[in-house]
Design a protein around this motif. Structure first.
Motif, short mmCIF file in Angstrom:
data_model
loop_
_atom_site.label_atom_id
_atom_site.label_comp_id
_atom_site.label_asym_id
_atom_site.label_seq_id
_atom_site.Cartn_x
_atom_site.Cartn_y
_atom_site.Cartn_z
N LEU A 23 25.13 -2.41 13.88
CA LEU A 23 26.12 -2.01 14.86
C LEU A 23 25.73 -2.47 16.26
O LEU A 23 24.58 -2.34 16.68
CB LEU A 23 26.28 -0.49 14.87
CG LEU A 23 26.78 0.19 13.60
CD1 LEU A 23 26.91 1.68 13.83
CD2 LEU A 23 28.09 -0.40 13.15
N VAL A 24 26.70 -2.99 17.00
CA VAL A 24 26.48 -3.37 18.39
C VAL A 24 27.77 -3.13 19.16
O VAL A 24 28.87 -3.28 18.63
CB VAL A 24 26.05 -4.86 18.50
CG1 VAL A 24 27.14 -5.80 18.00
CG2 VAL A 24 25.65 -5.20 19.92
N VAL A 25 27.63 -2.72 20.41
CA VAL A 25 28.80 -2.52 21.27
C VAL A 25 28.95 -3.72 22.18
O VAL A 25 28.04 -4.07 22.93
CB VAL A 25 28.67 -1.23 22.12
CG1 VAL A 25 29.90 -1.05 23.00
CG2 VAL A 25 28.48 -0.02 21.22
N HIS A 26 30.10 -4.37 22.12
CA HIS A 26 30.42 -5.47 23.02
C HIS A 26 31.05 -4.91 24.29
O HIS A 26 31.93 -4.07 24.24
CB HIS A 26 31.39 -6.44 22.35
CG HIS A 26 31.91 -7.51 23.26
ND1 HIS A 26 31.14 -8.59 23.64
CD2 HIS A 26 33.12 -7.66 23.87
CE1 HIS A 26 31.85 -9.36 24.45
NE2 HIS A 26 33.05 -8.81 24.59
N ASP A 27 30.58 -5.37 25.45
CA ASP A 27 31.12 -4.97 26.75
C ASP A 27 31.16 -3.45 26.90
O ASP A 27 32.22 -2.87 27.16
CB ASP A 27 32.52 -5.56 26.95
CG ASP A 27 33.03 -5.40 28.38
OD1 ASP A 27 32.20 -5.34 29.31
OD2 ASP A 27 34.25 -5.30 28.57
N PRO A 28 30.01 -2.77 26.77
CA PRO A 28 30.03 -1.31 26.81
C PRO A 28 30.64 -0.77 28.11
O PRO A 28 30.25 -1.16 29.21
CB PRO A 28 28.56 -0.92 26.69
CG PRO A 28 27.77 -2.16 26.79
CD PRO A 28 28.67 -3.32 26.59
N GLY A 29 31.60 0.11 27.97
CA GLY A 29 32.26 0.71 29.12
C GLY A 29 33.27 -0.18 29.81
O GLY A 29 33.93 0.25 30.76
N GLY A 30 33.41 -1.43 29.36
CA GLY A 30 34.30 -2.38 30.02
C GLY A 30 35.63 -2.53 29.32
O GLY A 30 35.89 -1.89 28.29
#
Length: 346
Positions: A23-30
């Motif tokens: 699992l990975v978050v792309h552009d966290p919070g964006g």
């Protein structure tokens, strides 16, 4: 009995990374924030050779195609969204989908015990509903029905931590909502969602492909994408279905599209609550707060009873039931969708 904690996509990824390290978050919070499988992209095309040539400098290995999709493993350091952009419209990251009782950035009520509601009538209709969820346990409401499939039971504890997993029992609950309002349907459970509430494009596409003979398909998970466009593999599989697809709109309280719910050919269902996603892509609204249905709990063994739960996951089967009833009455699919969505508030 409800938790009022808040949860972000980053927190969600951290919580389950020990169990699902990809699992990975792309552009966290964006504005492009989405959850992905790291280190891979999917190629959906009849001519994958062209796409693979474009991606050559990023490719570590290519897996054998399955179901029209080629999974490409990337070299260390390659970023899936950027690689997919280089590959063209048939290339996309493998997006991770979140089950709709998981409320991103909002209050997240958990299932609470409830009194037994009225048992669904024992009717038999020639209408097949595929429920793409966590599985289905032999709850007394449906264990004796001729369509019951014992081969896809719920997984109640997969993470090794004490207690029942956060979304375990979800498919049993969703099926109970469906039967309360369309008691004669024949249910075809497809396990596409983990007991932790996660799945991905490849798994959802496989479930859709296995549901081509269903009159109605219910899907209770979805994903955001970096470009706010539907992943190609999901768009293709939905287009090939013969029945009506009903999908939960998600619980992020946002207008940002969730896929595949936001596809024009899918009936996207929100709930009558602030946590529900909304916008012009949401086609129907149904009760989604403190819904009561069948449930299975992990005690010393499996205990069958009833629970209250909130989320667009439980609004979706209510609308699916309305559509299934219309199909049982002989109403064509397109007209059934028109009638159900025409009754929705604007």
């Amino acid at each position: 009995m409800a938790s009022t904690d808040l949860i972000s996509l980053v927190e969600l990824a951290e919580r389950w990374r020990a169990e699902q390290p990809s699992l990975v978050v792309h552009d966290p919070g964006g504005p492009q924030e989405c959850l992905l499988r790291s280190g891979e992209v999917l190629v959906y095309s009849g001519g994958t050779r062209v796409e693979l040539e474009r991606l050559r400098r990023w490719v570590d290995r290519v897996e054998e195609p399955a179901g029209g999709v080629t999974r490409v493993r990337l070299r260390p350091g390659a970023e899936p969204v950027a690689v997919a952009a280089d590959g063209g419209p048939a290339v996309a990251p493998n997006h991770v989908h979140v089950g709709s009782p998981i409320m991103l950035g909002t209050a997240r009520p958990l299932p609470a015990p409830a009194d037994e509601p009225a048992t669904p009538a024992d009717e038999r209709w020639p209408v097949v509903v595929a429920v793409l969820d966590t599985g289905l346990d032999p709850h007394p409401w449906f264990a004796a029905r001729p369509w019951f499939d014992a081969g896809v039971p719920e997984v109640l504890d997969a993470d090794g931590r004490p207690g029942q997993d956060r979304q375990a029992g979800h498919g049993t609950f969703v099926t109970g909502v469906l039967l309360q309002h369309a008691p004669g349907v024949q249910v075809r459970p497809k396990r596409v969602l983990s007991s932790l509430g996660l799945t991905d494009d490849v798994t959802v596409a496989r479930g859709l492909r296995a549901s081509r003979d269903a009159d109605v398909v219910v899907l209770t998970s979805g994903c955001h994408t970096a470009d706010d466009e539907c992943p190609p593999v999901l768009r293709h599989e939905v287009a090939r279905l013969g029945g009506i697809v009903v999908a939960a709109a998600g619980n992020g309280g946002t207008t940002r599209p969730v896929w595949p719910a936001a596809l024009p050919s899918v009936v996207a269902v929100g709930a009558d609550a602030d946590f529900s996603n909304r916008g012009p892509w949401v086609d129907a609204i149904a009760p989604g707060v403190d819904v009561t249905s069948s449930f299975v709990r992990l005690t010393e063994s499996r205990e069958y009873g009833y629970a209250r739960w909130s989320g667009t996951s439980f609004a979706a089967p209510r609308v699916a039931a309305d559509l299934a009833r219309l199909r049982h009455e002989g109403v064509p699919a397109a007209e059934a969708v028109r009638r159900v969505t025409a009754l929705q508030p604007t």
